[in-house]
Design an enzyme around this catalytic site. Sequence first.
Site, PDB file in Angstrom:
ATOM      1  N   ARG A 259     -12.199 -14.883  22.487  1.00 36.65           N
ATOM      2  CA  ARG A 259     -12.641 -14.704  20.954  1.00 36.65           C
ATOM      3  C   ARG A 259     -12.269 -12.427  21.212  1.00 36.65           C
ATOM      4  NH1 ARG A 259     -16.341 -18.229  20.841  1.00 36.65           N
ATOM      5  NH2 ARG A 259     -15.741 -20.176  19.316  1.00 36.65           N
TER       6      ARG A 259
ATOM      7  N   LYS B 263      -0.556  -3.548  15.115  1.00 33.08           N
ATOM      8  CA  LYS B 263       0.095  -5.288  15.244  1.00 33.08           C
ATOM      9  C   LYS B 263       0.413  -6.239  16.050  1.00 33.08           C
ATOM     10  CE  LYS B 263       2.497  -4.487  10.644  1.00 33.08           C
ATOM     11  NZ  LYS B 263       4.044  -3.982  10.575  1.00 33.08           N
TER      12      LYS B 263
ATOM     13  N   GLU C 198      13.724   4.913  15.755  1.00 35.55           N
ATOM     14  CA  GLU C 198      11.914   4.865  14.266  1.00 35.55           C
ATOM     15  C   GLU C 198      11.565   6.328  14.277  1.00 35.55           C
ATOM     16  OE1 GLU C 198      11.653   1.950  13.612  1.00 35.55           O
ATOM     17  OE2 GLU C 198      11.896   0.218  15.283  1.00 35.55           O
TER      18      GLU C 198
ATOM     19  N   LYS D 246       2.423   8.096  11.873  1.00 39.59           N
ATOM     20  CA  LYS D 246       2.304   6.827  11.371  1.00 39.59           C
ATOM     21  C   LYS D 246       1.097   6.491  11.560  1.00 39.59           C
ATOM     22  CE  LYS D 246       3.104   1.700  13.431  1.00 39.59           C
ATOM     23  NZ  LYS D 246       3.465   1.408  13.879  1.00 39.59           N
TER      24      LYS D 246
ATOM     25  N   GLU E  42      -1.179  -3.762   6.345  1.00 41.22           N
ATOM     26  CA  GLU E  42       0.373  -3.795   5.382  1.00 41.22           C
ATOM     27  C   GLU E  42      -0.341  -4.707   4.025  1.00 41.22           C
ATOM     28  OE1 GLU E  42       3.835  -4.017   7.653  1.00 41.22           O
ATOM     29  OE2 GLU E  42       4.591  -4.713   5.962  1.00 41.22           O
TER      30      GLU E  42
ATOM     31  N   ARG F 208       2.315   0.989   4.114  1.00 43.87           N
ATOM     32  CA  ARG F 208       2.779   0.621   4.980  1.00 43.87           C
ATOM     33  C   ARG F 208       3.995  -0.199   5.326  1.00 43.87           C
ATOM     34  NH1 ARG F 208      -0.308  -1.458  10.682  1.00 43.87           N
ATOM     35  NH2 ARG F 208       1.249  -1.117  12.701  1.00 43.87           N
TER      36      ARG F 208
ATOM     37  N   ASN G 146       8.948   0.370   7.145  1.00 45.56           N
ATOM     38  CA  ASN G 146       9.942  -1.158   7.092  1.00 45.56           C
ATOM     39  C   ASN G 146      10.955  -0.385   6.724  1.00 45.56           C
ATOM     40  OD1 ASN G 146       8.018  -3.107   8.631  1.00 45.56           O
ATOM     41  ND2 ASN G 146       7.359  -3.483   6.961  1.00 45.56           N
TER      42      ASN G 146
ATOM     43  N   HIS H 144      14.300  -1.782   8.907  1.00 43.30           N
ATOM     44  CA  HIS H 144      13.943  -3.519   9.146  1.00 43.30           C
ATOM     45  C   HIS H 144      13.623  -4.852   8.735  1.00 43.30           C
ATOM     46  CE1 HIS H 144      12.392  -0.304  11.302  1.00 43.30           C
ATOM     47  NE2 HIS H 144      11.364  -0.819  12.410  1.00 43.30           N
TER      48      HIS H 144
ATOM     49  N   HIS I 124      16.036  -6.901  11.514  1.00 40.00           N
ATOM     50  CA  HIS I 124      15.672  -8.112  11.642  1.00 40.00           C
ATOM     51  C   HIS I 124      16.658  -9.023  11.301  1.00 40.00           C
ATOM     52  CE1 HIS I 124      10.657  -6.996  11.947  1.00 40.00           C
ATOM     53  NE2 HIS I 124      11.572  -5.742  12.987  1.00 40.00           N
TER      54      HIS I 124
ATOM     55  N   HIS J 125      16.531  -3.645  19.218  1.00 41.32           N
ATOM     56  CA  HIS J 125      15.672  -3.813  18.143  1.00 41.32           C
ATOM     57  C   HIS J 125      16.011  -2.351  17.195  1.00 41.32           C
ATOM     58  CE1 HIS J 125      12.922  -3.704  15.333  1.00 41.32           C
ATOM     59  NE2 HIS J 125      12.046  -3.009  15.783  1.00 41.32           N
TER      60      HIS J 125
HETATM   61  P1  NAD Z   1      11.442  -3.362  25.368  1.00 41.02           P
HETATM   62  O1  NAD Z   1      10.101  -3.930  25.667  1.00 41.02           O
HETATM   63  O2  NAD Z   1      11.879  -5.131  25.717  1.00 41.02           O
HETATM   64  O3  NAD Z   1      12.540  -2.672  26.439  1.00 41.02           O
HETATM   65  C1  NAD Z   1      13.460  -2.552  26.786  1.00 41.02           C
HETATM   66  C2  NAD Z   1      13.694  -2.440  27.772  1.00 41.02           C
HETATM   67  O4  NAD Z   1      13.566  -1.540  28.878  1.00 41.02           O
HETATM   68  C3  NAD Z   1      13.416  -3.577  28.681  1.00 41.02           C
HETATM   69  O5  NAD Z   1      14.525  -4.431  29.580  1.00 41.02           O
HETATM   70  C4  NAD Z   1      12.081  -2.946  29.161  1.00 41.02           C
HETATM   71  O6  NAD Z   1      12.129  -3.583  30.238  1.00 41.02           O
HETATM   72  C5  NAD Z   1      12.649  -1.522  30.257  1.00 41.02           C
HETATM   73  N1  NAD Z   1      11.984  -0.733  29.900  1.00 41.02           N
HETATM   74  C6  NAD Z   1      10.362  -0.537  29.610  1.00 41.02           C
HETATM   75  N2  NAD Z   1       9.793   1.023  29.880  1.00 41.02           N
HETATM   76  C7  NAD Z   1      11.075   1.353  30.937  1.00 41.02           C
HETATM   77  C8  NAD Z   1      10.929   2.762  31.722  1.00 41.02           C
HETATM   78  N3  NAD Z   1      10.122   3.535  31.452  1.00 41.02           N
HETATM   79  N4  NAD Z   1      11.608   2.667  32.974  1.00 41.02           N
HETATM   80  C9  NAD Z   1      12.724   1.803  32.593  1.00 41.02           C
HETATM   81  N5  NAD Z   1      13.028   0.875  31.871  1.00 41.02           N
HETATM   82  C10 NAD Z   1      11.930   0.442  30.322  1.00 41.02           C
HETATM   83  O7  NAD Z   1      11.739  -2.551  24.302  1.00 41.02           O
HETATM   84  P2  NAD Z   1      11.398  -2.551  23.302  1.00 41.02           P
HETATM   85  O8  NAD Z   1      12.511  -1.832  22.560  1.00 41.02           O
HETATM   86  O9  NAD Z   1      10.472  -0.657  23.574  1.00 41.02           O
HETATM   87  O10 NAD Z   1      10.233  -2.787  22.192  1.00 41.02           O
HETATM   88  C11 NAD Z   1      10.767  -3.209  20.997  1.00 41.02           C
HETATM   89  C12 NAD Z   1      10.307  -4.571  20.828  1.00 41.02           C
HETATM   90  O11 NAD Z   1       9.028  -3.695  20.017  1.00 41.02           O
HETATM   91  C13 NAD Z   1      10.414  -5.329  19.696  1.00 41.02           C
HETATM   92  O12 NAD Z   1      10.098  -6.914  19.931  1.00 41.02           O
HETATM   93  C14 NAD Z   1       9.934  -5.101  18.658  1.00 41.02           C
HETATM   94  O13 NAD Z   1       9.684  -6.400  17.909  1.00 41.02           O
HETATM   95  C15 NAD Z   1       8.448  -4.707  19.243  1.00 41.02           C
HETATM   96  N6  NAD Z   1       7.908  -3.554  17.685  1.00 41.02           N
HETATM   97  C16 NAD Z   1       6.787  -3.979  17.468  1.00 41.02           C
HETATM   98  C17 NAD Z   1       6.298  -2.710  16.833  1.00 41.02           C
HETATM   99  C18 NAD Z   1       4.591  -3.139  16.585  1.00 41.02           C
HETATM  100  O14 NAD Z   1       4.231  -2.549  15.556  1.00 41.02           O
HETATM  101  N7  NAD Z   1       3.913  -3.351  16.984  1.00 41.02           N
HETATM  102  C19 NAD Z   1       6.479  -2.202  15.929  1.00 41.02           C
HETATM  103  C20 NAD Z   1       8.740  -1.689  16.081  1.00 41.02           C
HETATM  104  C21 NAD Z   1       8.806  -2.479  17.573  1.00 41.02           C
HETATM  105  N1  GLY Z   2       6.167  -0.674  13.066  1.00 44.26           N
HETATM  106  C1  GLY Z   2       6.069  -0.873  11.228  1.00 44.26           C
HETATM  107  C2  GLY Z   2       4.589  -1.360  11.287  1.00 44.26           C
HETATM  108  O1  GLY Z   2       4.134  -0.213  12.306  1.00 44.26           O
HETATM  109  O2  GLY Z   2       4.199  -1.172  10.170  1.00 44.26           O
END
Ligand code: NAD
Ligand code: GLY
Length: 373
Positions: A125, A147, A189, A231, A241, A245, A249, A252, A256, A270
């Site tokens: 939980r 998020k 971003e 942020k 949001e 917030r 986006n 986005h 997306h 992304h």
């Molecule tokens: P990711 O986690 O897939 O990382 C990108 C690539 O880099 C992967 O292949 C990973 O293995 C590699 N990698 C990571 N760190 C590394 C390092 N230091 N050295 C070498 N390789 C490395 O993607 P991302 O771009 O970090 O994140 C995208 C994701 O984040 C999406 O799923 C998106 O929806 C999510 N996101 C979430 C929020 C939120 O608020 N929660 C906000 C923006 C994006």
């Molecule tokens: N990446 C958008 C948010 O965190 O709200």
Amino acid sequence: MSVLHKVDVKLSGKSYSIHIGRGLLHSPGQFVPFSLKDRSLFVLTDENVANPHGLAVYEGLKATGARSVEILAIPGGEQSKSLSDFERVVSWMLDRDVDRQSVLFAVGGGVIGDLAGFAASVVMRGIAFVQIPTTLLAQVDSSVGGKTGINMPQGKNMVGTFHQPAAVVCDMDTLKTLPQRDILAGYAEIIKYALIDDPSFFIWLEGNGKKVCEKDPEALARAVATACRKKAEIVGEDEKEHGRRMILNLGHTFGHALEAATGYDGRLVHGEAVAIGTALAFRLSVRMGLCAEKDADHVVRHLKDIGLPTRIDMISPSLHDAKEIMGFMVHDKKASSGKIIFILSRGIGNCFAADNVRKDDLEAILVHSMKKG
Ligand code: NAD
Ligand code: GLY
């Protein structure tokens, strides 16, 4: 080890700090606001990050007096943000020593952060988790704000929770191993925060953006801290949001939909989708008479100078069906009561949310971006 910046995220229920610096990975326990002694700790990472970053955190945690430390590396990439990986992570913890005092450490990019956050929010939980982001995108965006989620066949981030981390540790040294494509994706971003409401940050990025993308540690740390401050301020005002917030986006709704239209097949990461989406949001704002064309041109020029895509025809192979892309927008979480919400702009540093975009304007912008220009 040196902490260069500390940013506080002040929430009504739970506040926490973002620590930004170099060499922080080796003593992660220092940044957790409670003792780790006698707790069972879990490190979730991916196979690209495990060695050296995941293991550095694992070794660092062993020195905290914890009862046990476990590590799991899953395959890297968006495919791992799935229901089956979620089940794998939760089962991994349940099969070991998890209890309500356990802490899950997410060492990786946004995929690991979102998946770990979701698992931490529901196992027993809800247990504490710590974000140790290793991509630029995760450091400036996904690790902050709580998020969490996974993708479903029906769409991206369709199942998730709000679950704030106990701490965020951004170690600039982890970015040394990050491929250039992912550095640029993170930059998309970063620029978002400037375009939303900080024109002076945009000017700074015009002067220093290249240094950030060349991984100059000081420039990187300053960009990360500025982005995190922005942020933190926005999330502090509107954690779940309901209003402000939404501004985060920018780019986005388009982004997306473009990702979905490519079937997440690697043509777009992304941040690249967000860069094209940001350019499209400015072009749409111009078409709707909201924004001066010179401002949109300025934004697009900067994105291009940095090396980010700004048009749909830059995706290879490209997309050709504007109606299909619009279809994905209707299913996005940013659609509300059937209306699609866009972040539009009245100029650099002046963005706002709108739900009154006409279909013909939207289609015209998409079609124009698909033609070789
Ligand atoms: P990711 O986690 O897939 O990382 C990108 C690539 O880099 C992967 O292949 C990973 O293995 C590699 N990698 C990571 N760190 C590394 C390092 N230091 N050295 C070498 N390789 C490395 O993607 P991302 O771009 O970090 O994140 C995208 C994701 O984040 C999406 O799923 C998106 O929806 C999510 N996101 C979430 C929020 C939120 O608020 N929660 C906000 C923006 C994006
Ligand atoms: N990446 C958008 C948010 O965190 O709200």
